[in-house]
Design an enzyme around this catalytic site. Structure first.
Site, mmCIF file in Angstrom:
data_model
loop_
_atom_site.group_PDB
_atom_site.id
_atom_site.type_symbol
_atom_site.label_atom_id
_atom_site.label_comp_id
_atom_site.label_asym_id
_atom_site.label_seq_id
_atom_site.Cartn_x
_atom_site.Cartn_y
_atom_site.Cartn_z
ATOM 1 N N GLU A 194 12.052 65.924 67.844
ATOM 2 C CA GLU A 194 10.979 65.098 67.068
ATOM 3 C C GLU A 194 11.855 63.837 66.830
ATOM 4 O O GLU A 194 12.861 63.785 66.116
ATOM 5 C CB GLU A 194 10.363 65.499 65.947
ATOM 6 C CG GLU A 194 9.248 66.928 66.475
ATOM 7 C CD GLU A 194 8.047 66.284 66.767
ATOM 8 O OE1 GLU A 194 7.962 65.000 66.967
ATOM 9 O OE2 GLU A 194 7.192 67.116 67.329
ATOM 10 N N HIS A 239 7.097 64.512 75.658
ATOM 11 C CA HIS A 239 5.987 65.423 75.566
ATOM 12 C C HIS A 239 4.774 64.689 76.504
ATOM 13 O O HIS A 239 4.111 65.463 76.902
ATOM 14 C CB HIS A 239 5.480 65.284 73.925
ATOM 15 C CG HIS A 239 4.482 66.344 73.650
ATOM 16 N ND1 HIS A 239 4.159 66.407 72.493
ATOM 17 C CD2 HIS A 239 4.224 67.589 74.314
ATOM 18 C CE1 HIS A 239 3.376 67.432 72.285
ATOM 19 N NE2 HIS A 239 3.428 68.093 73.497
#
Length: 189
Positions: free
Chosen positions: A119, A158
């Site tokens: 992330e 993603h």
């Protein structure tokens, strides 16, 4: 930077309960994400609270919609380049959800089974910081050394693995600059 027993040396560790065993033990790809909590705001410990099931649903209106989620990533790279690790790389973190990806040879599903989730603290619209790219390049070099199946071609987003649901890390992520950072020999150490 190097990985020892699935943990990066010299980074802050905040273990998440939202992990389990990889079904085949395979570690062969990286999925890049973006996150900011509350949306569009940077800093604070809300991301860590989310990944450790301690997010206060009453602290912000948006938090009420996600407080019960059980999600995690292996790493978070903050705006200032700080790296926080939530799970060992050998464990399956819960970051990609329903996902599908062509790995160059075949279609693969359920990327959590074999990928590392990273992330980046960001909101898909704001430029990511140079410190984040530099840290990400160092992390990727460490992963390339520890997990030979992970190559630059096996680093994806993603958005690419869950395109109907996700858009992160978004158009603000500079893939060309990441490739430049990866090419710097001083980062390979």
């Amino acid at each position: 930077m190097k990985s020892v027993n699935g943990w990066l040396e010299g980074v802050r560790c905040v273990p998440s309960p939202n992990v389990n065993q990889r079904p085949e033990g395979e570690v062969s790809a990286v999925v890049l994400h973006s996150i900011s909590l509350p949306p569009g705001q940077f800093g604070g410990d809300d991301i860590e609270r989310l990944f450790t099931n301690r997010l206060d649903g009453e602290a912000h209106p948006y938090f009420a919609t996600i407080a019960g989620l059980q999600v995690s990533a292996h790493l978070l790279i903050r705006r200032d380049g700080e790296c926080v690790q939530f799970a060992p790389f050998e464990a399956r973190a819960w970051h990609a959800g329903r996902s599908r990806w062509f790995d160059g040879h075949r279609w693969r599903r359920e990327l959590n089974d074999f990928s590392i989730g990273i992330e980046l603290e960001g909101d898909e619209a704001s430029a990511y910081s140079d410190a984040q790219y530099q840290c990400l390049a160092k992390v990727l070099h460490a992963l390339f050394l520890s997990y030979p199946e992970i190559t630059p071609q096996r680093v994806t987003s993603h958005a690419r693995v869950a395109s109907l649901r996700k858009t992160d890390p978004g158009p603000a992520f500079d893939w060309a600059y990441l490739r430049q950072c990866l090419a710097c020999p001083e980062l390979e150490q």
